[in-house]
Design a protein around this motif. Structure first.
Motif, PDB file in Angstrom:
ATOM      1  N   LEU A  30      -5.222  17.404 -82.019  1.00 54.20           N
ATOM      2  CA  LEU A  30      -6.199  17.434 -80.936  1.00 54.20           C
ATOM      3  C   LEU A  30      -5.704  16.538 -79.808  1.00 54.20           C
ATOM      4  CD1 LEU A  30      -9.235  18.318 -80.265  1.00 54.20           C
ATOM      5  CD2 LEU A  30      -9.826  15.991 -80.939  1.00 54.20           C
ATOM      6  N   LEU A  31      -5.761  17.049 -78.589  1.00 57.51           N
ATOM      7  CA  LEU A  31      -5.475  16.215 -77.417  1.00 57.51           C
ATOM      8  C   LEU A  31      -6.761  16.094 -76.605  1.00 57.51           C
ATOM      9  CD1 LEU A  31      -3.795  14.726 -75.277  1.00 57.51           C
ATOM     10  CD2 LEU A  31      -3.099  16.952 -74.370  1.00 57.51           C
ATOM     11  N   ASP A  32      -7.288  14.873 -76.563  1.00 58.34           N
ATOM     12  CA  ASP A  32      -8.491  14.617 -75.779  1.00 58.34           C
ATOM     13  C   ASP A  32      -8.082  13.764 -74.585  1.00 58.34           C
ATOM     14  OD1 ASP A  32     -10.883  13.951 -74.691  1.00 58.34           O
ATOM     15  OD2 ASP A  32     -11.863  13.449 -76.593  1.00 58.34           O
ATOM     16  N   VAL A  57       2.017   7.537 -82.599  1.00 61.51           N
ATOM     17  CA  VAL A  57       2.273   6.411 -81.715  1.00 61.51           C
ATOM     18  C   VAL A  57       1.170   6.207 -80.678  1.00 61.51           C
ATOM     19  CG1 VAL A  57       3.530   7.570 -79.828  1.00 61.51           C
ATOM     20  CG2 VAL A  57       4.267   5.318 -80.624  1.00 61.51           C
ATOM     21  N   CYS A  58       0.322   7.189 -80.496  1.00 52.89           N
ATOM     22  CA  CYS A  58      -0.706   7.102 -79.443  1.00 52.89           C
ATOM     23  C   CYS A  58      -1.611   5.889 -79.704  1.00 52.89           C
ATOM     24  CB  CYS A  58      -1.525   8.383 -79.397  1.00 52.89           C
ATOM     25  SG  CYS A  58      -2.834   8.316 -78.157  1.00 52.89           S
ATOM     26  N   PRO A  59      -1.734   4.990 -78.722  1.00 55.83           N
ATOM     27  CA  PRO A  59      -2.522   3.770 -78.970  1.00 55.83           C
ATOM     28  C   PRO A  59      -4.029   3.995 -78.882  1.00 55.83           C
ATOM     29  CG  PRO A  59      -1.628   3.744 -76.747  1.00 55.83           C
ATOM     30  CD  PRO A  59      -1.107   4.993 -77.383  1.00 55.83           C
ATOM     31  N   THR A  60      -4.446   5.172 -78.451  1.00 55.44           N
ATOM     32  CA  THR A  60      -5.874   5.479 -78.338  1.00 55.44           C
ATOM     33  C   THR A  60      -6.176   6.728 -79.175  1.00 55.44           C
ATOM     34  OG1 THR A  60      -5.738   7.044 -76.511  1.00 55.44           O
ATOM     35  CG2 THR A  60      -5.732   4.691 -75.934  1.00 55.44           C
ATOM     36  N   GLY A  61      -7.365   7.267 -79.031  1.00 60.43           N
ATOM     37  CA  GLY A  61      -7.733   8.491 -79.753  1.00 60.43           C
ATOM     38  C   GLY A  61      -7.395   9.750 -78.981  1.00 60.43           C
ATOM     39  N   ALA A  62      -6.458   9.644 -78.022  1.00 63.93           N
ATOM     40  CA  ALA A  62      -6.141  10.823 -77.209  1.00 63.93           C
ATOM     41  C   ALA A  62      -5.409  11.885 -78.028  1.00 63.93           C
ATOM     42  CB  ALA A  62      -5.308  10.410 -76.005  1.00 63.93           C
ATOM     43  N   LEU A  63      -4.468  11.455 -78.827  1.00 64.54           N
ATOM     44  CA  LEU A  63      -3.746  12.409 -79.675  1.00 64.54           C
ATOM     45  C   LEU A  63      -4.089  12.107 -81.123  1.00 64.54           C
ATOM     46  CD1 LEU A  63      -0.144  12.738 -78.218  1.00 64.54           C
ATOM     47  CD2 LEU A  63      -1.665  14.633 -78.799  1.00 64.54           C
ATOM     48  N   MET A  64      -4.651  13.081 -81.790  1.00 65.48           N
ATOM     49  CA  MET A  64      -5.112  12.843 -83.164  1.00 65.48           C
ATOM     50  C   MET A  64      -4.684  13.977 -84.076  1.00 65.48           C
ATOM     51  SD  MET A  64      -7.137  10.073 -83.153  1.00 65.48           S
ATOM     52  CE  MET A  64      -8.273  10.234 -84.477  1.00 65.48           C
ATOM     53  N   GLN A 104      -2.204  13.698 -65.164  1.00 64.25           N
ATOM     54  CA  GLN A 104      -2.655  14.023 -66.521  1.00 64.25           C
ATOM     55  C   GLN A 104      -1.486  14.414 -67.409  1.00 64.25           C
ATOM     56  OE1 GLN A 104      -4.629  17.589 -67.458  1.00 64.25           O
ATOM     57  NE2 GLN A 104      -4.059  18.671 -65.593  1.00 64.25           N
ATOM     58  N   LEU A 105      -1.748  14.326 -68.686  1.00 61.45           N
ATOM     59  CA  LEU A 105      -0.729  14.666 -69.668  1.00 61.45           C
ATOM     60  C   LEU A 105      -0.648  16.188 -69.775  1.00 61.45           C
ATOM     61  CD1 LEU A 105       1.108  13.078 -71.705  1.00 61.45           C
ATOM     62  CD2 LEU A 105      -0.569  13.709 -73.446  1.00 61.45           C
ATOM     63  N   ILE A 106       0.556  16.728 -69.619  1.00 62.34           N
ATOM     64  CA  ILE A 106       0.708  18.177 -69.750  1.00 62.34           C
ATOM     65  C   ILE A 106       1.596  18.509 -70.951  1.00 62.34           C
ATOM     66  CG2 ILE A 106       0.260  18.753 -67.323  1.00 62.34           C
ATOM     67  CD1 ILE A 106       3.383  18.969 -67.045  1.00 62.34           C
ATOM     68  N   ARG A 142      -9.387  10.322 -73.296  1.00 61.15           N
ATOM     69  CA  ARG A 142      -9.020   9.034 -73.899  1.00 61.15           C
ATOM     70  C   ARG A 142      -7.579   8.616 -73.581  1.00 61.15           C
ATOM     71  NH1 ARG A 142     -11.144  11.249 -79.684  1.00 61.15           N
ATOM     72  NH2 ARG A 142     -13.372  11.190 -79.268  1.00 61.15           N
ATOM     73  N   CYS A 143      -6.906   9.397 -72.755  1.00 63.14           N
ATOM     74  CA  CYS A 143      -5.494   9.126 -72.477  1.00 63.14           C
ATOM     75  C   CYS A 143      -5.370   8.018 -71.431  1.00 63.14           C
ATOM     76  CB  CYS A 143      -4.822  10.412 -71.987  1.00 63.14           C
ATOM     77  SG  CYS A 143      -3.105  10.163 -71.528  1.00 63.14           S
ATOM     78  N   ILE A 144      -4.536   7.021 -71.723  1.00 61.28           N
ATOM     79  CA  ILE A 144      -4.324   5.934 -70.760  1.00 61.28           C
ATOM     80  C   ILE A 144      -2.961   6.077 -70.083  1.00 61.28           C
ATOM     81  CG2 ILE A 144      -5.909   4.288 -71.857  1.00 61.28           C
ATOM     82  CD1 ILE A 144      -3.361   2.988 -73.127  1.00 61.28           C
ATOM     83  N   GLN A 145      -2.326   7.212 -70.291  1.00 56.20           N
ATOM     84  CA  GLN A 145      -1.094   7.580 -69.607  1.00 56.20           C
ATOM     85  C   GLN A 145       0.026   6.547 -69.796  1.00 56.20           C
ATOM     86  OE1 GLN A 145      -2.859   8.343 -65.789  1.00 56.20           O
ATOM     87  NE2 GLN A 145      -3.953  10.125 -66.593  1.00 56.20           N
ATOM     88  N   CYS A 146       0.151   6.118 -71.027  1.00 55.16           N
ATOM     89  CA  CYS A 146       1.170   5.129 -71.344  1.00 55.16           C
ATOM     90  C   CYS A 146       2.533   5.774 -71.601  1.00 55.16           C
ATOM     91  CB  CYS A 146       0.749   4.342 -72.580  1.00 55.16           C
ATOM     92  SG  CYS A 146       0.653   5.360 -74.063  1.00 55.16           S
ATOM     93  N   GLU A 147       2.537   7.074 -71.781  1.00 53.85           N
ATOM     94  CA  GLU A 147       3.761   7.849 -72.035  1.00 53.85           C
ATOM     95  C   GLU A 147       4.465   7.483 -73.348  1.00 53.85           C
ATOM     96  OE1 GLU A 147       5.715   9.974 -68.484  1.00 53.85           O
ATOM     97  OE2 GLU A 147       5.880   7.844 -68.041  1.00 53.85           O
ATOM     98  N   LEU A 148       3.767   6.826 -74.252  1.00 53.13           N
ATOM     99  CA  LEU A 148       4.392   6.586 -75.563  1.00 53.13           C
ATOM    100  C   LEU A 148       4.668   7.908 -76.268  1.00 53.13           C
ATOM    101  CD1 LEU A 148       2.613   3.389 -76.934  1.00 53.13           C
ATOM    102  CD2 LEU A 148       5.096   3.770 -76.817  1.00 53.13           C
ATOM    103  N   CYS A 149       3.731   8.862 -76.143  1.00 55.26           N
ATOM    104  CA  CYS A 149       3.940  10.162 -76.795  1.00 55.26           C
ATOM    105  C   CYS A 149       5.116  10.913 -76.156  1.00 55.26           C
ATOM    106  CB  CYS A 149       2.672  11.010 -76.742  1.00 55.26           C
ATOM    107  SG  CYS A 149       2.087  11.342 -75.077  1.00 55.26           S
ATOM    108  N   VAL A 150       5.249  10.727 -74.840  1.00 58.55           N
ATOM    109  CA  VAL A 150       6.345  11.396 -74.134  1.00 58.55           C
ATOM    110  C   VAL A 150       7.674  10.872 -74.680  1.00 58.55           C
ATOM    111  CG1 VAL A 150       7.413  11.771 -71.868  1.00 58.55           C
ATOM    112  CG2 VAL A 150       4.907  11.621 -72.066  1.00 58.55           C
TER     113      VAL A 150
END
Ligand code: SF4
Lengths: 240, 483
Positions: A139-141, A198-205, A174-176, A144-152
């Motif tokens: 799930l990508l919400d 690695v996502c520090p928030t609940g944006a990627l679960m 935004q994250l695409i 909750r994304c803080i655009q830290c680019e850790l997932c990138v």
């Protein structure tokens, strides 16, 4: 005799090529951060790790450690600036901790607690951001994304996939997703990817075992982030 | 309180109503001769949960909706969880999951009933409805009746201890997950709860006696106070026994005859409809077959104790028999709710005792998997009555539609009618005494309404907006219709 830097009057050894935050982490000294993670290329975007070096403000994740640096980290002024940064992050996203599965395992929330943040102070921006629930297990919400680019970075460097990127400017950033439809379901993402963990928030679960970690057993339930040995939360359990 | 002349009639407003969960307002409409024309309980809070969970992933819903309420969050958590079990295609939980959820539910009903009777209602019953307002609170109860006060606090605390042990927090914890639970009890937790049981059972038994004795002590007034007659709706098990977690619907008519039995709670929409009235955010549910005028009914402890053929636990069954015998088969008096509520509290204590002896509650099989579906319905007996949660999801698992019918809503008509009856008795012309004001509140309080829960819907209520200038002249009126 190893070379040292001095953080808040404590001498800390470092090796050649280390940043200030890496040296600090190795010595168990906590410098608040969100976009940094050990083993990842420095990003320098969240500015939470800002410290003063010989009176000059720098981000500890991008500043190389050099002998005899006098670093101030845990000062009232810096903590207050950091609190304001986290308040801004909360105000510009839609972070609803009471029903977020990541609550208790969330680095953003944990940092907010450790900085003694009691409210967002700034007016909520209530941005309209879309949710990507197209993938059965991920799930990508974007709320909750803080655009830290850790997932990138994780997707490129660890998963060797390049699933994510940031797009747009300013408030419309935004994250695409790198797929033809722009949806997760058509991307190469897998629920066990490092990019999700690695996502520090609940944006990627990882969606396959929702709310499976009981309250009391979550990473920050008992020990605050600034007192945990590692500054890098291990979200493996939370997201698998 | 305000008294307003409106055209020829007069309007008396009581706002806010104290010692109920949430915020409501009562308007009494008098005719030209100062006789009571109409009584209305307005719900002026607005919540909107049905609307704002739209578009959220289904797995979050049981955690979101419990925020409807700080008193019975567990009921919303579990009703939603039951609906979500259906969404993930699970009809039968593991024994551990089912028993842990039940234990949690009994803890919740016990603490909510203790809170309501001892903290909110006992001041009225112990000191009298017309006693000075400043005396009618739990602090004064503790001063004047220390045993009763302490008993209430301990019973409530035990219920909260169960909730905390299972869900991690006293309020708004999380344990139910799709198809099961995220943890069972560990042995030390179970033993700590077990150790409290003898005292809790004794206190629960005594609670029934206190409620009964208070009710009987002034029976002539109590049995007629806000008296109305209605049918009753509740869950029962397949044998007709009291059932709080999972059962089928039974409806008794006002004479006490079974009108419908073993209705499938998953087909509630076949027999229950809701009417919207312009002056309240709370809807008015009714039985489709009987229509708006005759189809309203009551839910909650009185309905459940009236409706069931028996209670499965011995002490509560004994108490039920005495209750039913006293009321010649069916109790209609609103103040009898308190007695029935304490019978249920005793039943919960007994059920908790049974479950704490059961090895399954420390088991490891937590989650069962199934084949996903697009629609799920969860029905549970919350402390205040039958609670319906109904969700539809799209192929991505996002909520498309939600319908919640909460307990308090189903007592809406009854509360309005009881207020009218009490007001007829105690309001004389435009004189309204402090005592009379509280009589009305006592009638509402008997139903233990949770006005926060009852106003969860959004986008459905008709809204009337009037614009006045400083002289009180109406400049404009806009009405948003309910459909
Ligand atoms: S999804 Fe998570 S990891 Fe990726 S940019 Fe947003 S917050 Fe950072």
């Amino acid at each position: 005799m190893p070379q040292t830097i001095n953080i808040d009057k404590q001498n800390i050894p470092f090796s050649e090529g280390q940043s200030i935050i890496e040296a600090a982490e190795q010595a168990g000294v906590y410098i608040p951060h969100l976009c940094h993670k050990a083993g990842y290329k420095a990003h320098g975007s969240c500015r939470l790790c800002t410290v003063t070096v010989n009176g000059r403000w720098v981000s500890a994740c991008t500043e190389p450690a050099e002998a005899h640096q006098q670093v101030e980290n845990n000062t009232r002024e810096l903590q207050s600036q950091r609190r304001a940064i986290v308040q801004l992050l909360f105000a510009e996203g839609n972070h609803h901790c009471p029903f977020c599965e990541k609550s208790g395992n969330c680095q953003l929330q944990a940092v907010a607690y450790s900085l003694d943040m009691h409210d967002t102070h700034f007016a909520h921006q209530l941005p309209q951001r879309s949710l990507d629930a197209s993938h059965p297990d991920v799930l990508l919400d974007r709320d909750r994304c803080i655009q830290c680019e850790l997932c990138v970075r994780a997707s490129q460097e660890y998963d060797k996939k390049n699933v994510f990127a940031l797009s747009g400017r300013g408030p419309s950033t935004q994250l695409i997703i790198n797929s033809e439809s722009g949806k997760l379901k058509d991307s190469q993402i897998n629920k066990n990817d490092e990019a999700i963990k690695v996502c520090p928030t609940g944006a990627l679960m990882n969606r396959s075992k929702p709310f499976s970690i009981p309250i009391g057993q979550r990473q920050f339930d008992k020990i605050p982030i600034d007192q945990q040995n590692t500054c890098v939360p291990d979200t493996t359990e939370a997201s698998t | 309180m305000e008294i307003i002349d409106k055209n020829k009639g007069k309007r008396i407003v009581i706002d806010p109503i104290s010692r109920v969960e949430g915020h409501g307002k009562v308007t009494l409409l008098l005719d030209e001769n100062n006789r009571l024309q109409e009584a209305r309980l307005h719900i002026v809070e607005f919540r909107g949960f049905e609307k704002f969970i739209e578009g959220r992933p289904y797995e979050e819903v049981a955690v979101i909706v419990q925020r409807l309420c700080g008193i019975c969050p567990v009921s919303h958590h579990l009703a939603a969880a039951k609906a979500i079990d259906q969404l993930v295609g699970v009809n039968q939980l593991s024994p551990t999951a089912e028993k842990i959820r039940r234990l949690l539910h009994y803890g919740q009903v016990l603490q909510s009933h203790a809170l309501h009777f001892f903290y909110l209602s006992s001041p009225d019953l112990l000191f009298g409805f017309e006693t000075d307002l400043h005396r009618r609170n739990i602090i004064e109860v503790i001063k004047d009746f220390p045993d009763i006060g302490r008993q209430g606090i301990q019973l409530r605390k035990f219920g909260q201890d169960i909730i905390q042990a299972i869900s991690g927090k006293k309020i708004h914890g999380v344990v139910a997950v799709p198809g099961g639970i995220n943890r069972s009890l560990d042995i030390p937790q179970r033993d700590a709860l077990r150790a409290q049981l003898p005292d809790i059972l004794k206190k629960s038994k005594k609670a029934v006696a206190i409620a009964r004795d208070l009710y009987l002590s002034n029976i002539d007034i109590h049995k007629n106070f806000g008296f109305i007659e209605s049918s009753f709706l509740s869950l029962v098990d397949s044998k007709g026994a009291l059932e709080l977690y999972d059962g089928n619907i039974r409806i008794k008519d006002k004479a006490g005859k079974i009108f419908k039995d073993q209705l499938d709670d998953n087909r509630y929409f076949d027999y229950i409809q809701e009417e919207v009235r312009s002056w309240s955010y709370m809807k008015f549910p009714f039985l489709s077959e009987l229509g708006i005028e005759k189809g309203w009914y009551r839910v909650g402890p009185l309905a459940r104790v009236n409706n069931c053929a028996f209670i499965s636990t011995p002490l509560a069954e004994q108490a039920r028999k005495e209750f039913i015998q006293f009321h010649h088969g069916l109790a209609q008096a609103p103040l009898a709710y308190h007695w029935a509520r304490m019978i249920e509290l005793l039943h919960c204590a007994e059920q908790i005792e049974n479950l704490l002896q059961d090895e399954d509650i420390t088991g490891n099989e937590l989650v069962v998997k199934g084949c996903p579906q697009e629609e799920g319905i969860g029905v549970i007996e919350a402390p205040r009555g039958t609670l319906f949660h109904h969700y539809k999801i799209n192929e991505e698992g996002l909520i498309q539609k939600a319908n919640l019918i909460v307990s308090t809503t189903q007592n809406n008509q009854a509360m309005n009618d009881s207020v009218r009856e009490v007001a007829r008795e105690y309001i004389d012309g435009q004189e309204i005494t402090e005592g009379a004001l509280n009589q009305i509140e006592v009638a509402i309080r008997a139903y233990d309404p949770c006005l926060s829960c009852a106003t969860h819907a959004m986008g459905k209520m008709p809204l009337k907006v009037e614009l006045f200038d400083h002289n009180g002249e109406l400049l404009d009126t806009k009405i948003k219709s309910s459909v």
